[in-house]
Each structure stands twice: as structure tokens, then as C-alpha cells.
Design a protein around this motif. Structure first.
Motif, mmCIF file in Angstrom:
data_model
loop_
_atom_site.group_PDB
_atom_site.id
_atom_site.type_symbol
_atom_site.label_atom_id
_atom_site.label_comp_id
_atom_site.label_asym_id
_atom_site.label_seq_id
_atom_site.Cartn_x
_atom_site.Cartn_y
_atom_site.Cartn_z
ATOM 1 N N ARG A 122 0.813 -1.224 0.000
ATOM 2 C CA ARG A 122 0.000 0.000 0.000
ATOM 3 C C ARG A 122 0.848 1.277 0.000
ATOM 4 N NH1 ARG A 122 -0.168 -1.740 5.464
ATOM 5 N NH2 ARG A 122 -1.979 -3.048 5.037
ATOM 6 N N GLU A 123 2.124 1.139 0.334
ATOM 7 C CA GLU A 123 3.015 2.311 0.372
ATOM 8 C C GLU A 123 3.554 2.675 -1.003
ATOM 9 O OE1 GLU A 123 3.737 4.220 3.010
ATOM 10 O OE2 GLU A 123 2.380 3.035 4.258
ATOM 11 N N ILE A 124 3.365 1.807 -2.002
ATOM 12 C CA ILE A 124 3.964 2.044 -3.318
ATOM 13 C C ILE A 124 3.628 3.421 -3.882
ATOM 14 C CG2 ILE A 124 3.969 1.266 -5.730
ATOM 15 C CD1 ILE A 124 3.791 -1.604 -4.676
ATOM 16 N N PRO A 125 2.366 3.892 -3.819
ATOM 17 C CA PRO A 125 2.072 5.224 -4.377
ATOM 18 C C PRO A 125 2.807 6.363 -3.667
ATOM 19 C CG PRO A 125 0.047 3.949 -4.085
ATOM 20 C CD PRO A 125 1.129 3.197 -3.388
ATOM 21 N N ARG A 126 3.234 6.141 -2.408
ATOM 22 C CA ARG A 126 3.898 7.199 -1.650
ATOM 23 C C ARG A 126 5.414 7.181 -1.808
ATOM 24 N NH1 ARG A 126 0.347 4.870 2.153
ATOM 25 N NH2 ARG A 126 -1.481 6.168 2.659
ATOM 26 N N LEU A 127 5.952 6.123 -2.374
ATOM 27 C CA LEU A 127 7.408 5.997 -2.467
ATOM 28 C C LEU A 127 7.958 6.953 -3.512
ATOM 29 C CD1 LEU A 127 7.789 2.104 -2.354
ATOM 30 C CD2 LEU A 127 8.046 3.731 -0.473
ATOM 31 N N PRO A 128 9.192 7.446 -3.305
ATOM 32 C CA PRO A 128 9.814 8.305 -4.321
ATOM 33 C C PRO A 128 9.896 7.595 -5.659
ATOM 34 C CG PRO A 128 11.074 8.343 -2.279
ATOM 35 C CD PRO A 128 10.053 7.254 -2.132
ATOM 36 N N ARG A 129 9.621 8.331 -6.727
ATOM 37 C CA ARG A 129 9.713 7.770 -8.077
ATOM 38 C C ARG A 129 10.596 8.687 -8.919
ATOM 39 N NH1 ARG A 129 4.282 7.334 -6.904
ATOM 40 N NH2 ARG A 129 3.754 9.110 -8.225
ATOM 41 N N PRO A 130 11.898 8.657 -8.669
ATOM 42 C CA PRO A 130 12.787 9.502 -9.465
ATOM 43 C C PRO A 130 12.756 9.083 -10.919
ATOM 44 C CG PRO A 130 14.056 7.914 -8.197
ATOM 45 C CD PRO A 130 12.640 7.809 -7.724
ATOM 46 N N PRO A 131 12.893 10.025 -11.839
ATOM 47 C CA PRO A 131 12.901 9.669 -13.268
ATOM 48 C C PRO A 131 14.006 8.667 -13.575
ATOM 49 C CG PRO A 131 12.724 12.044 -12.983
ATOM 50 C CD PRO A 131 13.033 11.477 -11.630
ATOM 51 N N ALA A 132 13.722 7.759 -14.484
ATOM 52 C CA ALA A 132 14.707 6.750 -14.865
ATOM 53 C C ALA A 132 15.862 7.394 -15.613
ATOM 54 C CB ALA A 132 14.057 5.685 -15.737
ATOM 55 N N ARG A 133 17.052 6.885 -15.356
ATOM 56 C CA ARG A 133 18.238 7.361 -16.066
ATOM 57 C C ARG A 133 18.623 6.355 -17.141
ATOM 58 N NH1 ARG A 133 21.685 11.159 -13.670
ATOM 59 N NH2 ARG A 133 20.934 12.017 -11.701
ATOM 60 N N ALA A 134 19.048 6.869 -18.257
ATOM 61 C CA ALA A 134 19.585 5.985 -19.286
ATOM 62 C C ALA A 134 20.942 5.470 -18.820
ATOM 63 C CB ALA A 134 19.724 6.737 -20.604
ATOM 64 N N GLY A 135 21.257 4.223 -19.149
ATOM 65 C CA GLY A 135 22.547 3.702 -18.736
ATOM 66 C C GLY A 135 22.607 2.196 -18.915
ATOM 67 N N SER A 136 23.780 1.648 -18.718
ATOM 68 C CA SER A 136 24.007 0.218 -18.884
ATOM 69 C C SER A 136 24.463 -0.370 -17.560
ATOM 70 C CB SER A 136 25.093 -0.016 -19.941
ATOM 71 O OG SER A 136 26.324 0.502 -19.476
ATOM 72 N N LEU A 137 24.621 -1.706 -17.561
ATOM 73 C CA LEU A 137 25.086 -2.362 -16.354
ATOM 74 C C LEU A 137 26.475 -1.864 -15.957
ATOM 75 C CD1 LEU A 137 24.375 -4.488 -14.253
ATOM 76 C CD2 LEU A 137 25.429 -6.218 -15.737
ATOM 77 N N GLY A 138 27.272 -1.492 -16.957
ATOM 78 C CA GLY A 138 28.587 -0.954 -16.651
ATOM 79 C C GLY A 138 28.509 0.333 -15.846
ATOM 80 N N ASP A 139 27.395 1.078 -16.017
ATOM 81 C CA ASP A 139 27.222 2.285 -15.215
ATOM 82 C C ASP A 139 27.161 1.960 -13.731
ATOM 83 O OD1 ASP A 139 27.114 3.822 -17.491
ATOM 84 O OD2 ASP A 139 24.925 3.716 -17.650
ATOM 85 N N ASN A 140 26.680 0.755 -13.428
ATOM 86 C CA ASN A 140 26.597 0.342 -12.028
ATOM 87 C C ASN A 140 27.958 0.431 -11.355
ATOM 88 O OD1 ASN A 140 25.729 -0.857 -9.629
ATOM 89 N ND2 ASN A 140 26.197 -2.899 -10.396
ATOM 90 N N PHE A 141 28.975 -0.102 -12.002
ATOM 91 C CA PHE A 141 30.288 -0.135 -11.384
ATOM 92 C C PHE A 141 30.948 1.239 -11.397
ATOM 93 C CE2 PHE A 141 29.292 -4.466 -12.570
ATOM 94 C CZ PHE A 141 29.558 -5.120 -11.374
ATOM 95 N N ARG A 142 30.584 2.075 -12.371
ATOM 96 C CA ARG A 142 31.066 3.458 -12.308
ATOM 97 C C ARG A 142 30.429 4.183 -11.124
ATOM 98 N NH1 ARG A 142 31.156 2.647 -17.903
ATOM 99 N NH2 ARG A 142 28.956 3.223 -18.192
ATOM 100 N N GLU A 143 29.135 3.898 -10.897
ATOM 101 C CA GLU A 143 28.474 4.485 -9.731
ATOM 102 C C GLU A 143 29.112 3.980 -8.440
ATOM 103 O OE1 GLU A 143 24.269 4.115 -9.589
ATOM 104 O OE2 GLU A 143 23.957 4.936 -11.604
ATOM 105 N N LEU A 144 29.472 2.713 -8.413
ATOM 106 C CA LEU A 144 30.114 2.183 -7.219
ATOM 107 C C LEU A 144 31.435 2.889 -6.949
ATOM 108 C CD1 LEU A 144 29.530 -1.666 -7.401
ATOM 109 C CD2 LEU A 144 28.542 -0.035 -5.805
ATOM 110 N N ARG A 145 32.186 3.192 -8.008
ATOM 111 C CA ARG A 145 33.444 3.916 -7.812
ATOM 112 C C ARG A 145 33.180 5.302 -7.235
ATOM 113 N NH1 ARG A 145 34.839 1.385 -12.760
ATOM 114 N NH2 ARG A 145 34.281 3.247 -13.947
ATOM 115 N N GLU A 146 32.122 5.946 -7.727
ATOM 116 C CA GLU A 146 31.764 7.243 -7.153
ATOM 117 C C GLU A 146 31.329 7.096 -5.702
ATOM 118 O OE1 GLU A 146 29.079 9.690 -9.358
ATOM 119 O OE2 GLU A 146 29.970 9.190 -11.288
#
Length: 481
Positions: A215-239
């Protein structure tokens, strides 16, 4: 809805159902941490150091699985939000993997080790698919500084309750003494029922949590989706690793959960062979542990409202190290009542309960601080990556059964502890070596954790100022929908 959650108090039903989901991890953690090494070493017959190494190697695989789940969870977009599809989908794989883990076929030792590795990876990956998205809900459900501590207190309460419930059921029913097995922990047949009960419990906890927070789903933050690939994950981890607060908590968590993992994995050796526990004594132990958790549930929330979380976590961890190890160094010094003395068990249970209170208080405060890091990262990077952060945090928790079991295997090997040992027949010199090494290892990791907690760089004032700033900042224009 923007990426910054509103500061609000959660309804009791939502809080309870969300917290109950942590019971699944508690069951898994208590099984992995308390029984897995003993089962494969003393029951199946694989050397302890080898079992520890296999679990440690599986942890390395987790280092890639957890951030991948966090990355995909952050980018999931569905009518059920970002987290709930993962939570629902994890239940069945966890149940299947858990039953397989405790029922290895009769095979050669290398094949048994391969089975252990593959099934351990399967179980922990399925648990990641639930627990990483579930934990990522914590900073999304509320932006309130104190409410986040309350959330983590509920999660730890139910997590420990689930784990201890399985401990009690194991000691009193599934692994109780039976004909031919005065020490029921060595009865292989009992582990099959233990596995089925644990699987059903975990599946129930996951579904109750997912449904209760749906029931909390409508209240949860819904930030806009970002374009990116799985490799972006590890770049984000480095950040992410450049974020000092996150790095401090990761270091503190690795050390804290490794010390806990060592305590878990070695506990049945200490209780069975050093203190001579049998039957209902394990029930009394479990009750004393849960009493400590209940005190921590109240204490952590009160401390979080009135004191510095980093300072309180530091002090609590140091106290935990002192209290948990005190029966063993007092025993070595000849100052603890001997086995059979009527004072022994009450004193042991009291020190264990107090040590649990301090340790769990420290874990709750540390996890609450991880939720606060989400906004610090958003200020620096312009994106909310709760899934990535909690992937790191959850990986740290897995050190309980990864590094902890590995280190315990080494402790047993160095101390010369025999395979398939009979309680009461292990030489005193061997037990003394075992306890001395345990004191040094547990105390060392706990002290390092305390030092790391003391270096956490911000508290309530900085967090609230950050929330106010983020509320006034528009969503960056470069985010693609």
C-alpha cells in the motif's frame, strides 16, 4: 513524486510487516552462521578450514551479485514500483535453495564442496534479490532522522526473532538429543526437517512484508529513470566509494559483522564443548539472547534521539566486545565459576545478554546511519541510489557468514580441534587454545569496527540541513525519462 521522501511516521501495520520481512534474513543468517560449518564439518565430515574457504569464495561472488541487484532495482519501473517486483519474486528460489543446502547427496568430498558452493551462491543470490530492494525501502519510506532508527530497530528485532525462533526449534525439536545421538546437533536426519521449516518461514516472512508494504507504493519516491548500462553500475560504485561516510560505514560493518560471524559460527563449539550445553540449556541461552535484543530495540531508539549516533555506536561496540568475551578470559584466568557450578549458567547468560544488547544497539545505529548517507550522496551526485548503497550494506552483512565462517574454520584448524568430536572428550588444552584465539579475533574485529564508527562524519544537524536543501532543488534537466 520527487526523489526525496517526506519526513513522516509510518503506520504501525506498515512498520510491523516491513520489519517482519527481516525474519527471513534472520533464519538464513542463523542457519548459515550457527549450523552450516558444524553440519558440513562434524556431520558431513568436510574439514572445517575447507568449508570456511568455500563460503568465503562464495562471498566473492556476492561482491558482484549484490551491486547488480541494487543497480537493477534502482532502475526497475513497474506498476508495483522499483522494489516490490524483486521482493515478491525472491520467495520461491530462496525456499528451494534452502532445502537443497541442508540435503547434499552422498558424494565424494570434492563433489560435496562443489554442491556447497553452488547452493550457497544460489541461496545468497536469492536472499540478495529480496533483501537489497527491501532494505533500500528504508530511506524511501521516510526522510525523518529518528524514524529511520525506529525502522531499523524493528528490522533487527524481527530479524533476531526469526533467527532465534529457528535456533530454539532446532535445539528443542529438530536437533534435540535422540536415540543414538546424545548430541542432537550431530544427527543428520534432523537437518532435513530444520531445512523445510526454515524454508516455509522465510517464504512467509517475505510475502507478508511485500504485501504489508504494498500500500506504500504510491507514496514511495519515483525519481525519473536514467539511461545507462550495467557498466554504469560499477562506475556508480566507484563514485560511491569516494563518499567518505559510506566508506566509513562499510569498513565498520565489515569488522562488526565479521566479529558477529565468528561468534555465530563458533558458538555451538563453545557451548557444547566448553560449557557442556545440552537440551533445554540452549533454550535458556536463546531466551537470554532475545532479552538482549529486546533491550536494544528500546535502547537504540532512545539513544538515537538523544545522543550522537556515531559516538553511541562506537561505545556500544566496545562494550559488546568486552562483555561477549568476558566469560572466556575470566575462565582462562580461573575467575569464572567452573562447569557444573550453580552460578555458571546465570552469569554466562547475563553477560551474553548484555553483550547482545550492546552489539545489536551498535548494528541498529550503524544501519540507520547508512540510510542517512542516501541524501549525502544525492547532494554530491544528483541521483538517488538506495539500491546501490544497500547492496554495499547487505554485502557487509554477508561477511557474517562469509569471512566469519572462514575465520572460524581457521581458528578450529589452528587450535587443533578434532573432527566429529564428542563433548567431554576434547582435551582441556585444545579448548583453552580455542577460547584464547576466539577472544583475540573477536575483540580485534570489534575494536576495529568501533574505531571506524567513531570516524563517521555527520549527524542530525547536517542531515536535516541536507534534506531542506534537496527539497528546494529542482530535478536535474539532464535526467532522461
Amino acid at each position: 513524486m520527487s526523489g526525496t521522501p517526506a519526513a513522516r511516521r509510518l503506520p504501525t501495520g506498515t512498520m510491523a510487516s516491513y520489519g517482519f520481512g527481516a525474519a527471513a534474513y534472520g533464519v538464513k543468517d542463523s542457519g548459515f552462521g550457527t549450523f552450516l560449518l558444524l553440519f558440513y564439518n562434524q556431520v558431513v565430515g568436510v574439514p572445517a578450514a575447507t568449508v570456511g574457504l568455500i563460503i568465503m569464495i562464495a562471498l566473492i561472488v556476492d561482491a558482484f551479485i549484490d551491486p547488480t541487484v541494487g543497480f537493477l532495482s534502482d532502475r526497475t519501473r513497474s506498476r508495483w514500483g522499483r522494489r516490490h517486483p524483486w521482493m515478491y519474486g525472491a520467495a520461491v528460489p530462496i525456499m528451494i535453495g534452502w532445502i537443497a543446502l541442508w540435503n547434499p547427496p552422498a558424494m565424494s568430498e570434492p563433489a560435496t564442496l562443489a554442491w556447497l558452493f553452488v547452493i550457497a551462491v544460489l541461496v545468497r543470490s536469492a536472499v540478495s534479490a529480496y533483501e537489497v530492494p527491501s532494505q533500500a525501502l528504508t530511506p524511501e519510506l521516510t526522510g525523518d532522522y529518528d524514524e529511520r532508527t525506529r525502522i531499523m530497530a524493528f528490522r533487527y528485532l524481527f530479524g533476531w526473532a526469526g533467527g532465534l525462533a529457528m535456533l530454539v526449534s532446532a535445539y528443542l525439536y529438530f536437533l534435540a538429543p535422540a536415540p543414538g545421538y546424545p548430541n542432537g546437533l550431530l544427527n543428520r536426519a534432523g537437518y532435513s526437517g530444520f531445512a523445510i521449516a526454515g524454508a516455509l518461514f522465510m517464504g512467509l516472512a517475505i510475502l507478508v512484508s511485500a504485501l504489508g508494504t504494498h500500500r506504500e507504493i504510491p507514496r514511495l519516491p519515483r525519481p525519473p529513470a536514467r539511461a545507462g548500462s550495467l557498466g554504469d553500475n560499477f562506475r556508480e560504485l566507484r563514485e560511491t566509494l569516494r563518499n567518505r561516510a559510506f566508506l566509513v560505514l562499510i569498513l565498520a560493518g565489515v569488522c562488526a559483522y565479521t566479529s558477529q560471524g565468528v561468534a555465530y559460527a563458533i558458538s555451538n563449539y563453545l557451548y557444547s564443548y566448553v560449557w557442556g550445553f545440552t537440551g533445554f540449556t540452549f533454550l535458556y541461552l536463546s531466551l537470554s539472547l532475545f532479552a538482549g535484543v529486546m533491550v536494544a530495540f528500546v535502547a537504540a531508539q532512545a539513544i538515537g534521539r538523544r545522543a550522537s549516533k556515531p559516538r553511541a555506536a562506537t561505545i556500544a561496540m566496545l562494550l559488546a566486545a568486552t562483555l561477549v568475551t568476558s566469560p572466556y578470559w575470566l575462565r582462562l584466568a580461573g575467575l569464572f565459576p567452573p562447569v557444573g557450578d550453580p552460578r555458571t549458567l546465570p552469569l554466562l547468560f547475563l553477560l551474553t545478554s548484555l553483550g547482545t544488547t550492546c552489539g545489536v544497539t551498535s548494528y541498529i545505529l550503524g544501519s540507520s546511519m547508512m540510510a542517512d548517507v542516501a541524501e549525502d550522496s544525492e547532494m554530491r551526485t544528483g541521483r538517488r541510489s538506495e539500491g546501490v548503497f544497500y547492496a554495499g550494506g547487505f554485502f557487509v552483512q554477508k561477511c557474517t557468514s562469509g569471512i566469519g565462517i572462514f575465520v572460524t574454520g581457521l581458528i578450529l584448524s589452528v587450535s587443533g580441534f578434532p573432527a566429529k568430536a564428542v563433548p567431554g572428550q576434547v582435551p582441556v588444552a585444545t579448548l583453552d587454545r580455542l577460547t584464547l584465539i576466539y577472544i583475540l579475533v573477536y575483540g580485534g574485529f570489534a575494536t576495529l569496527a568501533a574505531l571506524a564508527y567513531s570516524r563517521f562524519p555527520f549527524g542530525r544537524h547536517e542531515h536535516e540541513a541536507r534534506l531542506a536543501h534537496l527539497a528546494a532543488v529542482p530535478v536535474p534537466a539532464d535526467i532522461q525519462t
